[in-house]
Motif scaffolding. Structure first.
Motif, mmCIF file in Angstrom:
data_model
loop_
_atom_site.group_PDB
_atom_site.id
_atom_site.type_symbol
_atom_site.label_atom_id
_atom_site.label_comp_id
_atom_site.label_asym_id
_atom_site.label_seq_id
_atom_site.Cartn_x
_atom_site.Cartn_y
_atom_site.Cartn_z
ATOM 1 N N UNK A 31 -44.185 55.572 46.181
ATOM 2 C CA UNK A 31 -43.377 55.007 47.285
ATOM 3 C C UNK A 31 -44.556 53.751 47.709
ATOM 4 N N UNK A 32 -44.301 52.883 47.155
ATOM 5 C CA UNK A 32 -45.130 51.679 47.479
ATOM 6 C C UNK A 32 -44.897 51.056 48.746
ATOM 7 N N UNK A 33 -43.758 51.299 49.481
ATOM 8 C CA UNK A 33 -43.693 50.872 50.886
ATOM 9 C C UNK A 33 -44.586 51.613 51.909
ATOM 10 N N UNK A 34 -45.186 52.648 51.608
ATOM 11 C CA UNK A 34 -46.025 53.388 52.417
ATOM 12 C C UNK A 34 -47.317 52.637 52.472
ATOM 13 N N UNK A 35 -47.859 52.071 51.453
ATOM 14 C CA UNK A 35 -49.133 51.235 51.448
ATOM 15 C C UNK A 35 -48.649 49.996 52.170
ATOM 16 N N UNK A 36 -47.291 49.492 51.974
ATOM 17 C CA UNK A 36 -47.009 48.369 52.586
ATOM 18 C C UNK A 36 -47.079 48.314 54.247
ATOM 19 N N UNK A 37 -46.848 49.549 54.690
ATOM 20 C CA UNK A 37 -46.758 49.905 56.205
ATOM 21 C C UNK A 37 -48.184 49.942 56.550
ATOM 22 N N UNK A 111 -36.499 48.716 53.244
ATOM 23 C CA UNK A 111 -36.215 48.175 54.629
ATOM 24 C C UNK A 111 -37.498 48.905 55.673
ATOM 25 N N UNK A 112 -38.480 49.748 54.812
ATOM 26 C CA UNK A 112 -39.540 50.482 55.413
ATOM 27 C C UNK A 112 -40.250 49.868 56.591
ATOM 28 N N UNK A 113 -40.811 48.769 56.017
ATOM 29 C CA UNK A 113 -41.781 48.042 56.996
ATOM 30 C C UNK A 113 -41.161 47.417 58.265
ATOM 31 N N UNK A 114 -40.106 46.995 58.301
ATOM 32 C CA UNK A 114 -39.122 46.461 59.424
ATOM 33 C C UNK A 114 -38.698 47.584 60.190
ATOM 34 N N UNK A 115 -38.264 48.657 59.687
ATOM 35 C CA UNK A 115 -37.756 49.724 60.292
ATOM 36 C C UNK A 115 -39.030 50.495 60.874
ATOM 37 N N UNK A 133 -45.422 37.228 61.978
ATOM 38 C CA UNK A 133 -44.935 38.750 61.531
ATOM 39 C C UNK A 133 -44.096 39.174 62.709
ATOM 40 N N UNK A 134 -43.623 38.531 63.556
ATOM 41 C CA UNK A 134 -42.753 38.986 64.796
ATOM 42 C C UNK A 134 -41.809 39.969 64.501
ATOM 43 N N UNK A 135 -40.889 39.457 63.428
ATOM 44 C CA UNK A 135 -39.844 40.727 62.999
ATOM 45 C C UNK A 135 -40.207 41.616 62.115
ATOM 46 N N UNK A 136 -41.441 41.930 62.002
ATOM 47 C CA UNK A 136 -41.941 43.253 61.408
ATOM 48 C C UNK A 136 -42.124 43.176 59.889
ATOM 49 N N UNK A 137 -41.908 42.049 59.514
ATOM 50 C CA UNK A 137 -41.922 41.953 58.097
ATOM 51 C C UNK A 137 -43.539 42.146 57.685
ATOM 52 N N UNK A 138 -43.579 42.582 56.380
ATOM 53 C CA UNK A 138 -45.114 43.237 55.829
ATOM 54 C C UNK A 138 -45.796 41.773 55.775
ATOM 55 N N UNK A 139 -47.191 41.814 56.306
ATOM 56 C CA UNK A 139 -48.085 40.839 56.314
ATOM 57 C C UNK A 139 -48.761 40.937 54.787
ATOM 58 N N UNK A 140 -48.846 40.024 54.074
ATOM 59 C CA UNK A 140 -49.504 40.035 52.863
ATOM 60 C C UNK A 140 -51.066 39.485 53.021
#
Length: 140
Positions: A31-37, A111-115, A133-140
């Motif tokens: 579940x790579x989105x967990x690390x992205x969050x 959609x996990x990071x934005x959510x 990063x105002x819209x909640x998009x993942x910062x790289x």
């Protein structure tokens, strides 16, 4: 008195680098989105405003300072089982409120990071600090 709530009675936060390590070892491969969050929390300056801990593969988050006793309002991020590839996994994000007015949303992992940030803003009033990063998009 608690009213039909699943809010927590205790919350033992861990440092975000420990959480990132746990996700890297146990969750990121399926579940790579967990690390992205978690990367997003650390990159946008919210690590000092949010506390978290891992429960197996799930992430619990609450605002700082963490109350010493419950009920403690918490948002859970839960990767959902799926037979497909990691990029097809889904996420369940749940808000457990002391009032019993709990909330949950199930979406694709993409959609996990934005959510997650939507829940942080709506439930706790915590927004990411970075202007890009105002819209909640993942910062790289």
């Amino acid at each position: 008195m608690r009213i039909n709530s699943r809010a927590l009675d205790y919350f033992h936060p861990k440092p975000w680098d420990v959480i990132a390590d746990q996700i890297g070892r146990y969750t990121a491969h399926h579940s790579p989105f967990m690390a992205e969050i978690v990367d997003s929390i650390r990159a946008c300056g919210a690590a000092g405003r949010l506390a978290g801990f891992m429960s197996m593969h799930d992430l619990a988050v609450t605002p700082v300072p963490v109350p010493s006793q419950g009920p403690i309002e918490v948002v859970w991020v839960r990767p959902q089982p799926h037979s497909g590839a990691p990029e097809e996994r889904e996420v369940l994000i749940e808000h457990y409120a002391p009032t019993g007015h709990d909330d949950r949303i199930w979406r694709p992992g993409t959609e996990a990071v934005v959510l997650f940030w939507r829940f942080m803003i709506e439930k706790f009033g915590i927004e990411p600090n970075r202007a890009d990063n105002r819209d909640g998009a993942s910062a790289s």
